[in-house]
Design a protein around this motif. Sequence first.
Motif, short mmCIF file in Angstrom:
data_model
loop_
_atom_site.label_atom_id
_atom_site.label_comp_id
_atom_site.label_asym_id
_atom_site.label_seq_id
_atom_site.Cartn_x
_atom_site.Cartn_y
_atom_site.Cartn_z
N MET A 1 -18.04 -16.47 -12.38
CA MET A 1 -17.04 -15.67 -12.84
C MET A 1 -17.02 -14.67 -14.56
SD MET A 1 -13.55 -15.18 -11.92
CE MET A 1 -12.79 -17.22 -11.59
N ALA A 2 -17.98 -14.73 -14.67
CA ALA A 2 -18.04 -14.81 -16.10
C ALA A 2 -18.94 -13.12 -15.44
CB ALA A 2 -19.31 -15.51 -17.05
N LEU A 3 -19.88 -13.26 -14.76
CA LEU A 3 -20.73 -12.15 -14.14
C LEU A 3 -19.69 -11.41 -13.90
CD1 LEU A 3 -24.04 -13.67 -12.95
CD2 LEU A 3 -23.52 -11.51 -14.28
N ALA A 4 -18.52 -11.66 -13.22
CA ALA A 4 -18.01 -10.61 -11.69
C ALA A 4 -16.65 -10.30 -13.26
CB ALA A 4 -17.16 -11.39 -10.97
N PHE A 5 -16.74 -10.84 -14.22
CA PHE A 5 -15.31 -10.22 -15.11
C PHE A 5 -17.13 -8.82 -16.33
CE2 PHE A 5 -13.89 -10.53 -19.81
CZ PHE A 5 -12.36 -10.06 -19.01
N ALA A 6 -17.42 -8.98 -16.16
CA ALA A 6 -18.82 -8.46 -17.00
C ALA A 6 -18.81 -7.26 -16.51
CB ALA A 6 -20.56 -9.36 -17.67
N PRO B 1 -23.98 -2.30 -28.40
CA PRO B 1 -24.84 -2.38 -27.16
C PRO B 1 -25.92 -1.63 -26.79
CG PRO B 1 -22.57 -2.31 -27.40
CD PRO B 1 -22.85 -2.08 -29.04
N PHE B 2 -26.61 -1.81 -25.52
CA PHE B 2 -27.44 -0.41 -24.99
C PHE B 2 -26.39 -0.14 -24.65
CE2 PHE B 2 -30.26 -4.32 -25.56
CZ PHE B 2 -31.69 -3.70 -26.19
N GLU B 3 -25.90 -0.04 -23.46
CA GLU B 3 -24.80 1.53 -22.51
C GLU B 3 -23.37 0.90 -22.73
OE1 GLU B 3 -28.24 0.15 -19.19
OE2 GLU B 3 -26.11 0.43 -18.63
N ALA B 4 -23.48 -0.56 -22.45
CA ALA B 4 -22.66 -1.28 -21.48
C ALA B 4 -21.18 -0.77 -23.45
CB ALA B 4 -22.76 -2.32 -21.63
N ALA B 5 -20.18 -0.88 -21.85
CA ALA B 5 -18.33 -0.18 -22.87
C ALA B 5 -18.28 -2.04 -23.75
CB ALA B 5 -17.57 0.02 -22.06
N HIS B 6 -18.34 -3.11 -22.68
CA HIS B 6 -18.49 -4.67 -23.44
C HIS B 6 -19.38 -5.35 -23.07
CE1 HIS B 6 -13.99 -3.16 -23.44
NE2 HIS B 6 -14.06 -2.95 -21.96
N ARG B 7 -20.51 -5.35 -24.58
CA ARG B 7 -21.74 -6.69 -24.26
C ARG B 7 -20.67 -7.76 -24.01
NH1 ARG B 7 -25.61 -5.90 -29.14
NH2 ARG B 7 -23.60 -5.68 -30.42
N VAL B 8 -21.23 -8.54 -22.97
CA VAL B 8 -20.60 -9.80 -22.49
C VAL B 8 -22.11 -10.77 -23.15
CG1 VAL B 8 -20.02 -11.56 -21.53
CG2 VAL B 8 -19.60 -9.03 -20.97
N ILE B 9 -21.31 -12.02 -24.18
CA ILE B 9 -22.40 -13.01 -24.29
C ILE B 9 -21.89 -13.93 -23.78
CG2 ILE B 9 -23.25 -14.17 -25.98
CD1 ILE B 9 -24.02 -11.08 -26.78
N LEU B 10 -22.92 -15.08 -22.65
CA LEU B 10 -22.31 -16.10 -22.12
C LEU B 10 -23.14 -17.35 -22.89
CD1 LEU B 10 -20.86 -17.59 -19.32
CD2 LEU B 10 -22.82 -17.19 -18.50
N ILE C 1 -18.12 -9.79 -25.97
CA ILE C 1 -17.21 -9.94 -25.60
C ILE C 1 -18.14 -11.77 -25.44
CG2 ILE C 1 -15.92 -10.42 -23.66
CD1 ILE C 1 -14.93 -8.10 -23.61
N PHE C 2 -17.06 -12.62 -26.28
CA PHE C 2 -17.56 -13.59 -26.18
C PHE C 2 -16.89 -14.73 -24.61
CE2 PHE C 2 -19.01 -12.89 -30.28
CZ PHE C 2 -20.57 -12.91 -30.33
N ILE C 3 -17.88 -15.18 -24.21
CA ILE C 3 -17.61 -16.31 -22.99
C ILE C 3 -17.77 -17.42 -23.32
CG2 ILE C 3 -17.25 -16.89 -20.55
CD1 ILE C 3 -17.28 -13.96 -19.76
N LEU C 4 -17.31 -18.37 -23.73
CA LEU C 4 -18.11 -20.06 -24.01
C LEU C 4 -18.23 -20.65 -22.25
CD1 LEU C 4 -17.82 -18.47 -26.87
CD2 LEU C 4 -17.58 -21.32 -28.25
N THR C 5 -18.85 -21.49 -21.76
CA THR C 5 -18.41 -22.54 -21.11
C THR C 5 -18.25 -23.68 -21.34
OG1 THR C 5 -20.18 -23.45 -19.96
CG2 THR C 5 -19.17 -20.65 -19.22
N VAL C 6 -16.86 -24.62 -21.22
CA VAL C 6 -17.58 -26.32 -21.32
C VAL C 6 -16.92 -26.73 -19.53
CG1 VAL C 6 -17.12 -26.23 -24.26
CG2 VAL C 6 -15.37 -25.94 -22.36
#
Length: 334
Positions: free
Chosen positions: A49-54, A111-120, A149-154
């Motif tokens: 889901m994190a990948l799809a969202f990113a 970020p290198f190129e993204a509008a939203h950098r995502v950190i999982l 954007i940070f995505i933490l999984t627990v």
Amino acid sequence: MGVGVLKPAFANIIGQELARKILLKAVSGAKISQAYMFKGPAGVGKRTMALAFAALINCRAAGPDACGRCPSCKKFASDNHPDFMEIVSEGATGIKIDQIRDLKSKLAFPPFEAAHRVILLADIHNTIRRPEVANSLLKTLEEPPPDTIFILTVNEAAEVLPTIASRCQVVPFYALPFELVRQRLEAEGLEPETAAALSKISGGSLGRALAPESRELLSLRRQVVELLVYDLNGPLPIPELFRLTETCANLKEKLAYFFELLGLWLRDLMLFAIPDQEHRMVNIDLVHLYQARREGWQLAELSDKLQALSLAQKQLRFNCDRRLVCEVLFLRLL
Ligand SMILES: [Zn+2]
């Protein structure tokens, strides 16, 4: 995980309707949080889901889902987008302080190129029990760099520090319906009987069902169950008992999972001993073995066996000798 072959997109995610709804609403309303906490069991699609969202929030096509064709989507599909960073916990110790320091130094640059950098930050439940790491992570969440954007999984049962949880929007994940897991396993090429059995005993975790060891454990479970329902008129199968004890002891860390499978089997036997409960059984591929021994099981005896198993599970947690634990357990189960 074997599901990585599918392109990251909401259309390819199975189940998790609530999580999907929360995230898609954030995208369509342009109200994307700077930090999310994906909370739920292991192997139910949090990383997917994190990948799809990113992928979606960086897709150049600006459609309702990641297009899969634009340069950004293509990089996500090959799991190599420079602005999707994944910080992975190592076993019981969790994320190390050096990993957080390294992340911070990277976040100092745009970020290198993204509008939203995502950190999982995956499986942080162990990490946040360690104060120095938790504090360092908290500082990063309190002062997030722009466009990040940070995505933490627990995992579901984890107690998360309120200071960290309050920085994140919590997105709940649930065990997947067995039927969805079964269909996906068949689509991955598993034989129907294996797919059906694995979907049931994986407890709704696709990741667990797809893990390479699952099929190995499934076959071992069958051998152990065959041993335990041996022919009462024949000799006690001692050589086979020692052979299987050896194999089980060699499972090392996977032995705890194997004991869980045996627990499911004993639970099945209890259901089998009660009228009209057979539809709730999970070891559906072993039912013919139960049929043969139907008269043999009394609830009191089964309850003793379950107690023997929970004692073995406890001994395992206290690092007792695996071979000895298995030997005693199998003799008590026989
Ligand atoms: Zn795209």
